[in-house]
Each structure stands twice: as C-alpha cells, then as structure tokens.
Scaffold this active site. Sequence first.
Site, PDB file in Angstrom:
ATOM      1  N   CYS A   2      10.889   2.572  12.689  1.00 20.78           N
ATOM      2  CA  CYS A   2      11.243   3.983  12.890  1.00 20.78           C
ATOM      3  C   CYS A   2      11.848   4.548  11.617  1.00 20.78           C
ATOM      4  CB  CYS A   2      12.268   4.079  14.015  1.00 20.78           C
ATOM      5  SG  CYS A   2      11.715   3.257  15.512  1.00 20.78           S
ATOM      6  N   ARG A  35       6.797   6.550   9.113  1.00 20.82           N
ATOM      7  CA  ARG A  35       7.294   5.303   9.719  1.00 20.82           C
ATOM      8  C   ARG A  35       7.186   5.324  11.233  1.00 20.82           C
ATOM      9  NH1 ARG A  35      10.642   2.148   6.239  1.00 20.82           N
ATOM     10  NH2 ARG A  35      11.597   1.204   8.065  1.00 20.82           N
ATOM     11  N   TRP A  83       8.853   4.934  16.338  1.00 17.40           N
ATOM     12  CA  TRP A  83       7.610   4.174  16.509  1.00 17.40           C
ATOM     13  C   TRP A  83       7.913   3.260  17.680  1.00 17.40           C
ATOM     14  CZ3 TRP A  83       6.003  -0.994  16.042  1.00 17.40           C
ATOM     15  CH2 TRP A  83       4.615  -1.140  16.148  1.00 17.40           C
ATOM     16  N   ASN A 109      16.483   1.343  14.987  1.00 20.39           N
ATOM     17  CA  ASN A 109      15.184   0.850  14.534  1.00 20.39           C
ATOM     18  C   ASN A 109      15.209  -0.654  14.737  1.00 20.39           C
ATOM     19  OD1 ASN A 109      12.771   0.294  13.291  1.00 20.39           O
ATOM     20  ND2 ASN A 109      13.561   0.439  11.204  1.00 20.39           N
ATOM     21  N   GLY A 110      14.220  -1.205  15.430  1.00 15.32           N
ATOM     22  CA  GLY A 110      14.155  -2.658  15.616  1.00 15.32           C
ATOM     23  C   GLY A 110      13.984  -3.014  17.081  1.00 15.32           C
ATOM     24  N   GLU A 499     -14.169 -10.446   7.099  1.00 23.99           N
ATOM     25  CA  GLU A 499     -13.149  -9.418   6.879  1.00 23.99           C
ATOM     26  C   GLU A 499     -13.003  -9.123   5.390  1.00 23.99           C
ATOM     27  OE1 GLU A 499     -11.635  -7.201   8.285  1.00 23.99           O
ATOM     28  OE2 GLU A 499      -9.866  -6.777   7.069  1.00 23.99           O
ATOM     29  N   LYS A 503     -13.458  -5.367   3.786  1.00 29.17           N
ATOM     30  CA  LYS A 503     -12.463  -4.691   2.923  1.00 29.17           C
ATOM     31  C   LYS A 503     -13.119  -4.177   1.661  1.00 29.17           C
ATOM     32  CE  LYS A 503      -9.204  -4.138   5.272  1.00 29.17           C
ATOM     33  NZ  LYS A 503     -10.046  -4.204   6.379  1.00 29.17           N
ATOM     34  N   GLU A 506     -15.426  -1.197   2.483  1.00 23.90           N
ATOM     35  CA  GLU A 506     -14.667   0.003   2.863  1.00 23.90           C
ATOM     36  C   GLU A 506     -14.010   0.656   1.656  1.00 23.90           C
ATOM     37  OE1 GLU A 506     -12.245   0.063   6.727  1.00 23.90           O
ATOM     38  OE2 GLU A 506     -11.966  -1.946   5.925  1.00 23.90           O
ATOM     39  N   HIS A 522     -30.106 -21.332   5.398  1.00 23.86           N
ATOM     40  CA  HIS A 522     -31.124 -20.864   6.359  1.00 23.86           C
ATOM     41  C   HIS A 522     -31.641 -19.482   6.006  1.00 23.86           C
ATOM     42  CE1 HIS A 522     -30.311 -24.330   8.890  1.00 23.86           C
ATOM     43  NE2 HIS A 522     -29.020 -24.097   8.692  1.00 23.86           N
ATOM     44  N   LYS A 625      -9.225   6.754  10.399  1.00 26.25           N
ATOM     45  CA  LYS A 625      -8.310   5.689  10.810  1.00 26.25           C
ATOM     46  C   LYS A 625      -8.579   5.274  12.251  1.00 26.25           C
ATOM     47  CE  LYS A 625      -5.161   2.684  10.443  1.00 26.25           C
ATOM     48  NZ  LYS A 625      -5.540   1.435   9.757  1.00 26.25           N
TER      49      LYS A 625
HETATM   50  C1  AGP Z   1     -10.696  -1.728   9.429  1.00 28.81           C
HETATM   51  O1  AGP Z   1     -10.290  -1.793   8.066  1.00 28.81           O
HETATM   52  C2  AGP Z   1     -11.420  -0.442   9.743  1.00 28.81           C
HETATM   53  N1  AGP Z   1     -10.593   0.665   9.489  1.00 28.81           N
HETATM   54  C3  AGP Z   1     -12.111  -0.461  11.107  1.00 28.81           C
HETATM   55  O2  AGP Z   1     -13.039  -1.511  11.099  1.00 28.81           O
HETATM   56  C4  AGP Z   1     -11.181  -0.664  12.315  1.00 28.81           C
HETATM   57  O3  AGP Z   1     -10.699  -1.995  12.342  1.00 28.81           O
HETATM   58  C5  AGP Z   1     -12.000  -0.420  13.589  1.00 28.81           C
HETATM   59  O4  AGP Z   1     -12.452   0.916  13.570  1.00 28.81           O
HETATM   60  C6  AGP Z   1     -11.206  -0.655  14.873  1.00 28.81           C
HETATM   61  O5  AGP Z   1     -10.115   0.222  14.921  1.00 28.81           O
HETATM   62  P1  AGP Z   1      -8.959  -0.090  16.012  1.00 28.81           P
HETATM   63  O6  AGP Z   1      -8.363  -1.394  15.639  1.00 28.81           O
HETATM   64  O7  AGP Z   1      -7.997   1.055  15.873  1.00 28.81           O
HETATM   65  O8  AGP Z   1      -9.609  -0.145  17.357  1.00 28.81           O
END
Ligand code: AGP
Length: 630
Positions: A2, A35, A83, A109-110, A499, A503, A506, A522, A625
């Site tokens: 928070c 935050r 938060w 906060n915590g 992953e 990254k 993205e 394969h 996001k």
């Molecule tokens: C991850 O870096 C991406 N922003 C994206 O793959 C994300 O993980 C995915 O859209 C799922 O989002 P969520 O965890 O909010 O459900």
Amino acid sequence: MCGIVGYVGHSAGRVNTGHNALDVVLEGLRRLEYRGYDSAGIAVVADGTISSRKKSGKLSNLVAELEASPLPESLTGIGHTRWATHGGPTDQNAHPHLSDGDRLAVIHNGIIENFAELKQELLRKGVTFRSETDTEVAAALLGDIYRNQLKGDASNGGLTKAMQLACQRLEGAFTLLAVHADQPDVVVAARRNSPLVVGLGDGENFLGSDVSGFIDYTRRAVELGQDQIVTITADTVEITDFYGTPAEGKEYHVNWDPASAEKGGFPSFMEKEIHDQPDAVLQTLLGRSDVNGKLTLDELRVDPELLKSVDKIIVLACGTSAYAGQVAKYAIEHWCRIPTEVELSHEFRYRDPIVDQNTLIVSISQSGETMDTLMAVRYAKEQGAKTVSICNTNGSTIPRESDAVLYTHAGPEIAVASTKAFLAQITAAYLLGLYLAQLRGNKFQGEIKDVLADLNKIPAKIQQILDNEAQIKELGQAMADAKSVLFLGRHVGFPVAMEGALKLKELAYIHAEGFAAGELKHGPIALIEEGQPVFVVVPSPRGRDSLHAKVVSNIQEVRARGAKTIVIAEEGDEAVKAYAEHVFYIPETPTLLAPLLSTVPLQIFALALASAKGYDVDQPRNLAKSVTVE
Ligand code: AGP
C-alpha cells in the site's frame, strides 16, 4: 504494497506556517497510487477530533468525496492507498480504521499474521468491528492499550508508548501510522518487514512508504530499521525500538526526481518489479504456515473433504500465468499424485473437456480480469467443478466468481510484461500443492516442513542473482541486434524456456521460441545455423534421472551446428563450461524450486536487450496489462 503518507506541520500560534495536511497527504498519495489503488483514505486531527474520509476505488473517488464533504484545515494527517490483502476493496475495508471512540486513526501496509487471535481477544473485551481487515484489529488493539492500559494519559507515554506495547503483540509484516485527537501535533509510526521512511522538513516532517510520498516537499530522508517506532512532530523526530530504547536513524539525500521515485529509483516499473521479486515471494509465503510446517491456508475456503476427493486438477491460464501453471504441474503431481493438466483458457472450453464434481479447477491470473480465463472458469463451474483462483488482484472478477482464492501478495504489477507475479504465482501454486498433500496425507508433516524451509530460502537466493545481474545485462546489451533467440529446457526448465522466450518477444519484438530440449532433434534443430543464439536452462547435476547429462548432450547437438550457447546452470556445475559461450550461475536449490531462480536471468536479459533497442519496456507495443476481451 500500500501507499502510506504522514505529515505534521507547524503553527505559529493560530497561524499555520506549515502546509495544510490534506494537501500534503493527497499529493503524496497521488505519487504512491501505483502501490495500490483498491481504495484510498485520509484522517486529519483538527479542533480536538479526528476527521476522516475513505472511498473504495481509485484516489479520484476519494478526491470527489472530499469535494462533496471537505475535511477541516489541519496540520496533522495520515493517508493511505490500499492494495487489498485481507478483505475486499470496499469503503468499509478502506483505511484509515478508527478506534478509541473514533479518536484514534490507523493506516497499515502489510499483513498482521496473528490478527485472528487478537480479534477474538478484543471481541471478548466487547470491542466491535466494522470491517473484515487485519488493520482494524491493529487499530483496536492500539486503542485498547491507549485507553485502558495507559488510561489515555500522556504522562504514561501517550500514543508512542501505546504503539510500542501494541507492536510487542503483533506478528507478521507491518508499517503502521497512527494519529490521536489527544495529541494533535504528533504522528506515530512503526515498521517490521515493511518499508517506511521519514522526510525531514523545516518546521514540518513527513512519513512515507517510500520517498515519493514526500519528494515534492523535501529530499532529506531517514530510513527506518527493523522493529522501530518513530514519533514525529513539526520540529522533532524520535526513534526507538519496540521497547522504548532510543535508536538513531541515518539521514540521506534523495537524488531521485519525482517520476523515478515512483519506480523506486529504477528506470522502469519492469526493472523495479524484477527487483521486487524477493519480496513478492516472501510476502506470498508469509502467514501461510506455522512453526511446525503445517500449512494454514485460511482463505482457501473449500471443504477439505471435497479436496480429498479430487481426482484431477486442471489449471486454466494464459500467457505467463499459463507457464506458471506448467511449472507448478511438476510439483503438484510429484507431491499429491493427482493428474494435473494445464490448459490455455481460450482452448479449454472449446475442446469438450472432461470435467466433473471431482475435478479441481485452478485458475491463475495476475489481473483476475482475463476474459479468456474468466469464461473458462465459468464453463468449468457449469460442469460441476470446484474452482480455486490464484490471483494477484484482490476483489477482481475471477476470484469473486471462484469458490476459493489464494492471493499472491506480489503487490501491484504495473509493467505489462509479468515478472514478480509469475514467481508469486508459482509460489502460491506450490503452497496449494503442499496443502493438498498435507490434507490427503501424501506427505509427512516433516517433508512438507522441509519443502517450506527450502521455499523460505528462495527470496535470498533471488536477491543473490539480482546482486550479480551486471553480467547478464551486458549480454543483453551486446545482443541488441539479434534477430532470433531460442530457449531450451527440460522438466521444470521447459516452461521456464517458454517464459524466457515470451519475455523477449513481448519486450524486444524479436523472434524467440522456447522448446523442450529433447524435442529439438524431432524437427526444430533444423533452425540451428552458425551463430544462432540458444539459451539453455540446465537442471541441477544433483538432480535425478540424469536429466543434466541429457541436457548437456542437447547443448552439444546445437553447438555442433554452430549455435552460440548461453547456459543458466547451478553454482558448481563445471561440466557445462566446456559447451557454453556464457554461463550464468544460479544458487543451488531443489529441482522443483529451480524455476523461481532460473527465470530471473532470462527476465533481466530480455529487459536489457529491449532497453538497448530503446523500447518502452513498461508498455510494449500491441499489448495490454489485462486482456479483457476474448
Ligand atoms: C505476461 O508477460 C503477459 N503480459 C501476458 O502473457 C499475461 O501473462 C496474460 O495475458 C495473462 O494475464 P493474467 O495473468 O492477468 O490473467
């Protein structure tokens, strides 16, 4: 995570020579809103009383409330952007929380780990509660001590003494700020395992969860240590431990500009959040097991008998969250012996899946608003399955529509590319797996305690990697012109490779692909040509099934065809050196926990390469996001 602000200004007689507390606190909350933005609230001390306003939702909702119902001018105030951890983001659960006849206001906060037993003790004393938060319990405890133990008599040490006595009773992580109508020129604060800094002004002093809370007014700051209490007035700052022993705070100059202050001094939220990861894992573990290693997932309100009858687990998620599920699958199946499938949410409900009342659906979502995952969860519920949400956003739609929720406590994740939430999701999924193993008797309590002990070592090991990040950053900068990068891994290293590739896609907008190392021969090995960069996540040489030897031979296969290999390996693994252009070592840890460490160099690499290309790493092109459309 928070946002917290406190202020005491100076009055020369009746003339305010300081700022109006409301203005200072609101400005600080604006800078701290990143935050947490589930709710916001303010309390000021004026005319012998406490006046407070609080509203769920973003800070703008509180501002509108204050316009409709203004607070009196004041020189002393505290403010909070929440938060949510305990209790949904509602007006009632918003901070400040009042006690002692509404003459005492507290923000926090915590996580107060022992709030339940303290609440029972206070209920037996006739205290009533208006919210479901652990914070209100802390406020009630403070008020009870101030009024009944110290008789509300300033000569007994007043609010400072009451805070000292209260903190001796509290367990967990907390930053607390309190004001009392009896002491209109004082703010008292305490911290344990949660940040708090003092801002030193001229005839005024400040408190903040970080310097952005007061950076518009002063650059002179004092960082508080563990288990310390600080009492500020307009002209004094007094620090003690929880038992009243005086302590010294070290002053320092804040050389951040306000914008970078919100990022903790890092150039981007993404870099800040990568560095938040030790705390994200720690906070997700905190308060969920007892000293004997018994898991206490109080918030997991699913009938234990039903969990015992589960004969299949289906993880539903997208993107990075789906890779967290894939990592967790190995651990859950190993510990619980329950078949665990990981499904991309958007594929799940169109394939006529086999789901019934003995299926446990575990959705994983940072935002809790991903439409693909929400629709998949709804579909599974229609088929009779029980649903558990692993989520980072309190009160969001997916947890609300699930039968139970296990929140990750990573704090708000602002950067679009998920980092700290990923590690927190894996941590939460591990806790769920251990809880199921404990409930179903798959593992002895001692075994579970040992795994928890290994998990509790992870934050320090992540920090060790972060402390040595320069080398991987340099490689990212050096490879800014790369056109394609491949990532290989086996077992839990396979989703880590996926992953790592995500990254890079993205953030740097270049082709990247993750493969199961054993799959290369394969077909995908046809991609390998002279100079092709290939990351390889190598399992521990101490692990079983000679996984290590198999991955080393995969490295040799690609090197024989001209690949430039970059290896992530466990400290002490000398065997890989002969087959790698670069080796980045991670601390030793059990195989199943290794993704919590091996992911970190891949995050840093992607960030460094994208930054070298001059891209916006917090808001990459084409992305959002939270993907709230199907
Ligand atoms: C991850 O870096 C991406 N922003 C994206 O793959 C994300 O993980 C995915 O859209 C799922 O989002 P969520 O965890 O909010 O459900």
